[in-house]
Write a protein that holds these residues in place. Structure first.
Motif, short mmCIF file in Angstrom:
data_model
loop_
_atom_site.label_atom_id
_atom_site.label_comp_id
_atom_site.label_asym_id
_atom_site.label_seq_id
_atom_site.Cartn_x
_atom_site.Cartn_y
_atom_site.Cartn_z
N VAL A 111 0.73 -1.34 -0.08
CA VAL A 111 -0.07 0.04 0.07
C VAL A 111 0.74 1.17 -0.10
O VAL A 111 1.83 1.42 0.75
CB VAL A 111 -0.83 0.10 1.25
CG1 VAL A 111 -1.89 1.55 1.02
CG2 VAL A 111 -1.76 -1.24 1.32
N LEU A 112 0.68 2.03 -0.95
CA LEU A 112 1.61 3.37 -1.15
C LEU A 112 0.97 4.30 -0.62
O LEU A 112 -0.23 4.68 -1.15
CB LEU A 112 2.10 3.40 -2.51
CG LEU A 112 2.98 2.46 -2.94
CD1 LEU A 112 2.42 1.30 -3.49
CD2 LEU A 112 3.81 3.01 -4.14
N LEU A 113 1.56 5.33 0.09
CA LEU A 113 0.73 6.79 0.54
C LEU A 113 1.52 7.81 0.14
O LEU A 113 2.77 7.90 0.45
CB LEU A 113 0.37 6.45 2.03
CG LEU A 113 -0.02 5.12 2.63
CD1 LEU A 113 -0.03 5.12 4.02
CD2 LEU A 113 -1.58 4.98 2.31
N HIS A 114 0.76 8.80 -0.37
CA HIS A 114 1.53 9.97 -0.85
C HIS A 114 2.06 11.01 0.09
O HIS A 114 1.37 10.92 1.16
CB HIS A 114 0.52 10.42 -1.96
CG HIS A 114 -0.67 10.90 -1.67
ND1 HIS A 114 -0.91 12.07 -0.84
CD2 HIS A 114 -2.05 10.32 -1.74
CE1 HIS A 114 -2.31 12.30 -0.78
NE2 HIS A 114 -2.96 11.19 -1.44
N GLY A 115 2.60 12.10 -0.44
CA GLY A 115 2.65 13.15 0.55
C GLY A 115 1.56 14.07 0.57
O GLY A 115 0.69 14.26 -0.11
N HIS A 116 1.93 15.37 1.38
CA HIS A 116 1.27 16.31 1.56
C HIS A 116 1.09 17.28 0.13
O HIS A 116 1.99 17.42 -0.35
CB HIS A 116 1.75 17.42 2.59
CG HIS A 116 0.60 18.36 2.93
ND1 HIS A 116 0.70 19.70 2.84
CD2 HIS A 116 -0.59 18.19 3.80
CE1 HIS A 116 -0.10 20.34 3.34
NE2 HIS A 116 -0.96 19.41 4.03
N THR A 117 -0.07 17.31 -0.08
CA THR A 117 -0.67 18.06 -1.52
C THR A 117 -0.61 17.08 -2.68
O THR A 117 -0.79 17.45 -3.63
CB THR A 117 0.13 19.45 -1.81
OG1 THR A 117 1.64 18.93 -2.21
CG2 THR A 117 0.16 20.34 -0.55
N ALA A 178 -4.46 -12.22 2.54
CA ALA A 178 -4.14 -11.00 3.26
C ALA A 178 -2.60 -10.86 3.48
O ALA A 178 -2.53 -9.40 3.86
CB ALA A 178 -4.71 -11.45 4.56
N GLN A 179 -2.03 -11.69 3.40
CA GLN A 179 -0.38 -11.34 3.75
C GLN A 179 0.23 -12.22 2.61
O GLN A 179 -0.05 -13.28 2.02
CB GLN A 179 -0.13 -11.78 5.02
CG GLN A 179 -0.61 -10.83 5.87
CD GLN A 179 -0.34 -11.24 7.44
OE1 GLN A 179 -0.70 -12.19 7.88
NE2 GLN A 179 0.08 -10.25 8.27
N PRO A 180 1.65 -11.62 2.27
CA PRO A 180 2.17 -10.64 2.91
C PRO A 180 1.54 -9.19 2.49
O PRO A 180 1.18 -8.99 1.31
CB PRO A 180 3.81 -10.52 2.27
CG PRO A 180 3.84 -11.93 1.67
CD PRO A 180 2.50 -12.68 1.21
N ALA A 181 1.59 -8.48 3.46
CA ALA A 181 1.07 -7.14 3.35
C ALA A 181 2.14 -6.02 3.82
O ALA A 181 2.94 -6.08 4.89
CB ALA A 181 -0.13 -6.89 4.37
N LEU A 182 2.32 -5.01 3.06
CA LEU A 182 3.56 -3.98 3.15
C LEU A 182 2.98 -2.55 3.01
O LEU A 182 2.18 -2.34 2.22
CB LEU A 182 4.70 -4.50 2.18
CG LEU A 182 4.95 -5.78 2.01
CD1 LEU A 182 5.69 -6.10 0.75
CD2 LEU A 182 5.71 -6.24 3.16
N LEU A 183 3.70 -1.87 3.77
CA LEU A 183 3.32 -0.23 3.83
C LEU A 183 4.44 0.48 3.19
O LEU A 183 5.81 0.16 3.44
CB LEU A 183 3.23 -0.02 5.03
CG LEU A 183 1.71 -0.25 5.60
CD1 LEU A 183 1.51 -0.05 7.01
CD2 LEU A 183 0.58 0.61 4.86
N PHE A 184 4.17 1.53 2.32
CA PHE A 184 5.41 2.34 1.98
C PHE A 184 4.74 3.73 1.77
O PHE A 184 3.68 3.93 1.23
CB PHE A 184 5.97 2.03 0.55
CG PHE A 184 6.85 3.12 0.18
CD1 PHE A 184 8.12 3.31 0.51
CD2 PHE A 184 6.47 3.95 -1.14
CE1 PHE A 184 9.01 4.22 -0.11
CE2 PHE A 184 7.26 5.00 -1.35
CZ PHE A 184 8.53 5.15 -1.01
#
Length: 334
Positions: A111-117, A178-184
């Motif tokens: 799961v990829l999470l972006h920056g502010h704005t 459900a897994q493997p589940a990773l965060l970035f």
């Protein structure tokens, strides 16, 4: 004498009202920029990848996640075109002796999470590398950003749970394990990734964070200190006013949004990336987060000559193979 006293009382009262109005203005404007920043539309490179995903080695599907969150599911294309970045990262990993899955084989979900704005499509070029290394990618428009219907960002207070809910919903919708589940995540997204991993450590197998703040009050204070020279002596007061505005509008106090605190609960493999020349969020904050992580499998990755907005670009030829290798090793059978 009574007349002078009345004058002084009225003057001080008027001055107090003016100062209060100024602080309310700072609180309103500052918290607006913090919690509901201007939303960026799709950029030309977004359109290029979205219109020709297979050329970039990708297959892209839109879906709606928990809380009506706009998301993208990104997989390796069945018949990739040029896919230059994909081939580059696979070649780099092979030179390191990494045994790669066959093209198109999926070994885990990031799961990829972006920056502010930012917005979810900002991470499409990153997906070119992650998908090539054997990962499916879920891109998320965080609250207050992109096309998310929510107008308020809370930097992890609400998003940490939202990320887990989106992952769970996607597993049901698309029928993957459900897994493997990773965060970035990067910057704001990196801070949220750390908090999400700490909230539900049993759900996540690894987390990688780039350019995250140690607590939200620090970048707010830094922004206040970079205002006009005449306003710098009031930086702490202005930052406090913005914090009050954030509490009134978003229900969160910036000092309590603390990836540093979250880091103390990370027992899974963790990678902290930070630019050595980051003037907005100092590398010291990245090192503090890294030092607080109790995991026996953690990595600190400084990026030479990189400022805040260039942390993923300055040494891309080496950084992305490092990231892919970190995730592949994190999910490898022990």
């Amino acid at each position: 004498m009574p007349r002078l006293r009345r004058f002084l009382i009225r003057f001080l009262l008027s001055l107090s009202i003016l100062i209060l109005c100024a602080l309310i203005g700072v609180a309103w404007y500052g918290s607006e920029r913090l919690l509901s920043p201007p939303r960026r539309g799709l950029q030309s490179y977004h359109h290029e990848i979205l219109d020709h995903p297979a050329h970039y080695g990708l297959s892209i599907t839109s879906f709606t996640g928990a809380s009506d969150t706009p998301c993208l599911m990104v997989l390796p294309a069945t018949s990739p075109g040029e896919a230059r970045k994909s081939h580059q990262v696979r070649a780099a990993l092979s030179k390191r002796g990494i045994i790669l899955p066959a093209w198109g084989e999926i070994r885990g979900t990031i799961v990829l999470l972006h920056g502010h704005t930012g917005r979810k499509e900002d991470h499409l070029p990153i997906c070119e590398r992650f998908c090539a290394a054997g990962f499916r990618c879920i891109l998320v428009d965080l609250p207050g950003h992109g096309d998310n219907p929510s107008s308020i960002a809370t930097f992890g207070k609400n998003e940490a749970q939202l990320v887990s809910d989106i992952m769970e919903g996607a597993q049901i919708t698309f029928g993957f394990p459900a897994q493997p589940a990773l965060l970035f995540g990067i910057s704001q997204g990196g801070a949220i990734a750390l908090q999400a991993a700490a909230r539900h450590p049993e759900r996540w197998d690894a987390v990688a964070s780039a350019a995250a703040f140690s607590s939200l009050d620090r970048p707010i204070l830094h922004s206040a200190e970079t205002l006009h020279a005449r306003l710098r002596p009031l930086a702490s007061v202005n930052a406090f006013a913005v914090g009050c505005g954030a509490w009134c509008r978003g229900g969160m106090w910036p000092a309590r949004i603390s990836p540093l605190h979250a880091a103390q609960h990370l027992t899974m493999p963790a990678m902290i990336i930070h630019g050595e020349e980051d003037r907005f969020i100092s590398i010291e904050q990245g090192r503090q987060i890294f030092d607080a992580i109790p995991s026996n499998s953690k990595m600190f990755r400084p990026v030479r000559n990189a400022g805040h907005n260039r942390v993923l670009a300055e040494d891309a030829d080496n950084l992305y193979p490092d990231l892919c290798e970190f995730f592949l090793k994190a999910i490898a059978p022990q």
